[in-house]
Scaffold this motif. Structure first.
Motif, PDB file in Angstrom:
ATOM      1  N   GLY A  55      14.693   6.932  -1.142  1.00 14.34           N
ATOM      2  CA  GLY A  55      14.233   6.064  -0.064  1.00 14.34           C
ATOM      3  C   GLY A  55      13.666   4.735  -0.513  1.00 14.34           C
ATOM      4  O   GLY A  55      13.378   3.878   0.328  1.00 14.34           O
ATOM      5  N   SER A  56      13.503   4.544  -1.805  1.00 13.61           N
ATOM      6  CA  SER A  56      12.984   3.256  -2.264  1.00 13.61           C
ATOM      7  C   SER A  56      14.033   2.173  -2.026  1.00 13.61           C
ATOM      8  O   SER A  56      15.232   2.432  -2.121  1.00 13.61           O
ATOM      9  CB  SER A  56      12.598   3.327  -3.738  1.00 13.61           C
ATOM     10  N   ALA A  57      13.577   0.986  -1.692  1.00 12.32           N
ATOM     11  CA  ALA A  57      14.499  -0.071  -1.279  1.00 12.32           C
ATOM     12  C   ALA A  57      14.098  -1.415  -1.878  1.00 12.32           C
ATOM     13  O   ALA A  57      12.941  -1.648  -2.208  1.00 12.32           O
ATOM     14  CB  ALA A  57      14.536  -0.168   0.247  1.00 12.32           C
ATOM     15  N   ASP A  58      15.092  -2.281  -1.992  1.00 12.56           N
ATOM     16  CA  ASP A  58      14.884  -3.655  -2.420  1.00 12.56           C
ATOM     17  C   ASP A  58      15.535  -4.576  -1.397  1.00 12.56           C
ATOM     18  O   ASP A  58      16.555  -4.221  -0.786  1.00 12.56           O
ATOM     19  CB  ASP A  58      15.506  -3.904  -3.798  1.00 12.56           C
ATOM     20  N   TYR A  59      14.976  -5.773  -1.254  1.00 11.75           N
ATOM     21  CA  TYR A  59      15.493  -6.737  -0.292  1.00 11.75           C
ATOM     22  C   TYR A  59      15.672  -8.107  -0.944  1.00 11.75           C
ATOM     23  O   TYR A  59      14.893  -8.495  -1.815  1.00 11.75           O
ATOM     24  CB  TYR A  59      14.539  -6.883   0.899  1.00 11.75           C
ATOM     25  N   VAL A  63      15.794 -12.212   3.504  1.00 10.97           N
ATOM     26  CA  VAL A  63      15.752 -11.272   4.638  1.00 10.97           C
ATOM     27  C   VAL A  63      14.471 -10.447   4.691  1.00 10.97           C
ATOM     28  O   VAL A  63      14.275  -9.681   5.630  1.00 10.97           O
ATOM     29  CB  VAL A  63      16.967 -10.327   4.628  1.00 10.97           C
ATOM     30  N   LYS A  64      13.604 -10.605   3.691  1.00 12.31           N
ATOM     31  CA  LYS A  64      12.370  -9.810   3.672  1.00 12.31           C
ATOM     32  C   LYS A  64      11.562 -10.046   4.932  1.00 12.31           C
ATOM     33  O   LYS A  64      11.388 -11.174   5.382  1.00 12.31           O
ATOM     34  CB  LYS A  64      11.528 -10.188   2.442  1.00 12.31           C
ATOM     35  N   GLY A  65      11.099  -8.949   5.513  1.00  9.18           N
ATOM     36  CA  GLY A  65      10.302  -9.038   6.732  1.00  9.18           C
ATOM     37  C   GLY A  65      11.124  -9.060   8.005  1.00  9.18           C
ATOM     38  O   GLY A  65      10.571  -8.929   9.102  1.00  9.18           O
ATOM     39  N   ARG A  66      12.432  -9.234   7.885  1.00  4.05           N
ATOM     40  CA  ARG A  66      13.294  -9.268   9.073  1.00  4.05           C
ATOM     41  C   ARG A  66      14.298  -8.123   9.090  1.00  4.05           C
ATOM     42  O   ARG A  66      14.659  -7.627  10.162  1.00  4.05           O
ATOM     43  CB  ARG A  66      14.053 -10.599   9.130  1.00  4.05           C
ATOM     44  N   PHE A  67      14.771  -7.721   7.934  1.00  2.00           N
ATOM     45  CA  PHE A  67      15.774  -6.654   7.833  1.00  2.00           C
ATOM     46  C   PHE A  67      15.135  -5.395   7.258  1.00  2.00           C
ATOM     47  O   PHE A  67      14.248  -5.465   6.412  1.00  2.00           O
ATOM     48  CB  PHE A  67      16.925  -7.080   6.916  1.00  2.00           C
ATOM     49  N   THR A  68      15.636  -4.241   7.719  1.00  3.58           N
ATOM     50  CA  THR A  68      15.170  -2.964   7.192  1.00  3.58           C
ATOM     51  C   THR A  68      16.372  -2.076   6.909  1.00  3.58           C
ATOM     52  O   THR A  68      17.213  -1.869   7.784  1.00  3.58           O
ATOM     53  CB  THR A  68      14.243  -2.258   8.191  1.00  3.58           C
ATOM     54  N   ILE A  69      16.424  -1.540   5.698  1.00  4.25           N
ATOM     55  CA  ILE A  69      17.490  -0.616   5.338  1.00  4.25           C
ATOM     56  C   ILE A  69      16.941   0.798   5.400  1.00  4.25           C
ATOM     57  O   ILE A  69      15.775   1.043   5.056  1.00  4.25           O
ATOM     58  CB  ILE A  69      18.077  -0.940   3.938  1.00  4.25           C
ATOM     59  N   SER A  70      17.756   1.731   5.869  1.00  4.61           N
ATOM     60  CA  SER A  70      17.330   3.123   5.951  1.00  4.61           C
ATOM     61  C   SER A  70      18.533   4.027   5.670  1.00  4.61           C
ATOM     62  O   SER A  70      19.672   3.567   5.634  1.00  4.61           O
ATOM     63  CB  SER A  70      16.743   3.423   7.332  1.00  4.61           C
ATOM     64  N   LYS A  71      18.258   5.302   5.493  1.00  3.08           N
ATOM     65  CA  LYS A  71      19.336   6.251   5.200  1.00  3.08           C
ATOM     66  C   LYS A  71      19.125   7.514   5.996  1.00  3.08           C
ATOM     67  O   LYS A  71      18.010   7.797   6.460  1.00  3.08           O
ATOM     68  CB  LYS A  71      19.357   6.586   3.712  1.00  3.08           C
ATOM     69  N   ASP A  72      20.180   8.298   6.131  1.00  8.02           N
ATOM     70  CA  ASP A  72      20.010   9.604   6.763  1.00  8.02           C
ATOM     71  C   ASP A  72      19.649  10.631   5.693  1.00  8.02           C
ATOM     72  O   ASP A  72      19.753  10.375   4.497  1.00  8.02           O
ATOM     73  CB  ASP A  72      21.279  10.009   7.520  1.00  8.02           C
ATOM     74  N   ARG A  73      19.222  11.804   6.149  1.00  7.90           N
ATOM     75  CA  ARG A  73      18.754  12.837   5.210  1.00  7.90           C
ATOM     76  C   ARG A  73      19.866  13.305   4.284  1.00  7.90           C
ATOM     77  O   ARG A  73      19.615  13.680   3.141  1.00  7.90           O
ATOM     78  CB  ARG A  73      18.213  14.034   5.988  1.00  7.90           C
ATOM     79  N   ALA A  74      21.099  13.309   4.786  1.00  9.50           N
ATOM     80  CA  ALA A  74      22.229  13.824   4.011  1.00  9.50           C
ATOM     81  C   ALA A  74      22.725  12.838   2.965  1.00  9.50           C
ATOM     82  O   ALA A  74      23.598  13.180   2.156  1.00  9.50           O
ATOM     83  CB  ALA A  74      23.380  14.189   4.947  1.00  9.50           C
ATOM     84  N   TRP A  75      22.172  11.628   2.978  1.00 11.24           N
ATOM     85  CA  TRP A  75      22.568  10.567   2.050  1.00 11.24           C
ATOM     86  C   TRP A  75      24.064  10.254   2.228  1.00 11.24           C
ATOM     87  O   TRP A  75      24.809  10.021   1.281  1.00 11.24           O
ATOM     88  CB  TRP A  75      22.258  10.994   0.613  1.00 11.24           C
ATOM     89  N   ILE A  76      24.479  10.256   3.486  1.00 10.61           N
ATOM     90  CA  ILE A  76      25.863   9.915   3.812  1.00 10.61           C
ATOM     91  C   ILE A  76      25.930   8.537   4.446  1.00 10.61           C
ATOM     92  O   ILE A  76      26.846   7.761   4.190  1.00 10.61           O
ATOM     93  CB  ILE A  76      26.468  10.963   4.776  1.00 10.61           C
ATOM     94  N   THR A  77      24.955   8.237   5.295  1.00 13.79           N
ATOM     95  CA  THR A  77      24.985   6.996   6.060  1.00 13.79           C
ATOM     96  C   THR A  77      23.736   6.162   5.785  1.00 13.79           C
ATOM     97  O   THR A  77      22.627   6.708   5.726  1.00 13.79           O
ATOM     98  CB  THR A  77      25.059   7.294   7.567  1.00 13.79           C
ATOM     99  N   VAL A  78      23.955   4.872   5.625  1.00 15.58           N
ATOM    100  CA  VAL A  78      22.828   3.942   5.544  1.00 15.58           C
ATOM    101  C   VAL A  78      22.950   2.952   6.692  1.00 15.58           C
ATOM    102  O   VAL A  78      24.054   2.655   7.167  1.00 15.58           O
ATOM    103  CB  VAL A  78      22.780   3.195   4.194  1.00 15.58           C
ATOM    104  N   HIS A  79      21.797   2.497   7.128  1.00 16.33           N
ATOM    105  CA  HIS A  79      21.746   1.551   8.238  1.00 16.33           C
ATOM    106  C   HIS A  79      21.015   0.290   7.797  1.00 16.33           C
ATOM    107  O   HIS A  79      20.109   0.352   6.964  1.00 16.33           O
ATOM    108  CB  HIS A  79      21.014   2.161   9.431  1.00 16.33           C
ATOM    109  N   LEU A  80      21.400  -0.825   8.403  1.00 15.14           N
ATOM    110  CA  LEU A  80      20.684  -2.065   8.173  1.00 15.14           C
ATOM    111  C   LEU A  80      20.289  -2.623   9.531  1.00 15.14           C
ATOM    112  O   LEU A  80      21.140  -3.071  10.298  1.00 15.14           O
ATOM    113  CB  LEU A  80      21.559  -3.075   7.419  1.00 15.14           C
ATOM    114  N   GLN A  81      19.011  -2.550   9.818  1.00 13.92           N
ATOM    115  CA  GLN A  81      18.480  -3.120  11.059  1.00 13.92           C
ATOM    116  C   GLN A  81      18.130  -4.563  10.798  1.00 13.92           C
ATOM    117  O   GLN A  81      17.294  -4.863   9.928  1.00 13.92           O
ATOM    118  CB  GLN A  81      17.248  -2.336  11.519  1.00 13.92           C
ATOM    119  N   MET A  82      18.757  -5.456  11.531  1.00 12.42           N
ATOM    120  CA  MET A  82      18.563  -6.892  11.334  1.00 12.42           C
ATOM    121  C   MET A  82      17.899  -7.481  12.567  1.00 12.42           C
ATOM    122  O   MET A  82      18.478  -7.457  13.649  1.00 12.42           O
ATOM    123  CB  MET A  82      19.912  -7.574  11.067  1.00 12.42           C
TER     124      MET A  82
END
Length: 115
Positions: A55-59, A63-82
């Motif tokens: 779950g550790s992330a780099d930006y 985009v810092k402070g505006r975008f957020t990256i996340s993943k699902d528990r299965a480590w199959i899908t990642v999302h980028l909320q912009m």
């Protein structure tokens, strides 16, 4: 065989939001990291955000402070909320997975921010 499937790109007005998703093929070997990169016309590809299985992330600075990256528990899908998108965020966004043997890239999805 497509190993990374991206979705969620589109057109948005400045200040708006979009959510990108990238699904890894279940036949792909487990990734050390997954992330998003972008390339605007006439510019080099740049890192937007990356995330690791823990779950550790780099930006990227832009985009810092505006975008957020996340993943699902299965480590199959990642999302980028912009959020709070700006015209300079306009680019083709590519998903990348780092796996044993190298990097795997998605085909890209266009994000256009304009009024």
């Amino acid at each position: 065989q497509v190993q990374l499937v991206e979705s969620g790109g589109g057109d948005v007005q400045p200040g708006g939001s979009l959510r990108l998703s990238c699904a890894r093929s279940r036949t792909m070997r487990s990734a050390y990291a997954m992330g998003w990169y972008r390339q605007a016309p006439g510019k080099e590809r740049e890192m937007v955000a990356t995330i690791r299985p823990n779950g550790s992330a780099d930006y990227g600075d832009a985009v810092k402070g505006r975008f957020t990256i996340s993943k699902d528990r299965a480590w199959i899908t990642v999302h980028l909320q912009m959020n709070n998108l700006k015209p300079e965020d306009t680019a083709v966004y590519y998903c990348k997975a780092t796996v044993p043997g190298g990097d795997v890239w998605g085909r890209g999805t266009q994000v256009t921010v304009s009024s």
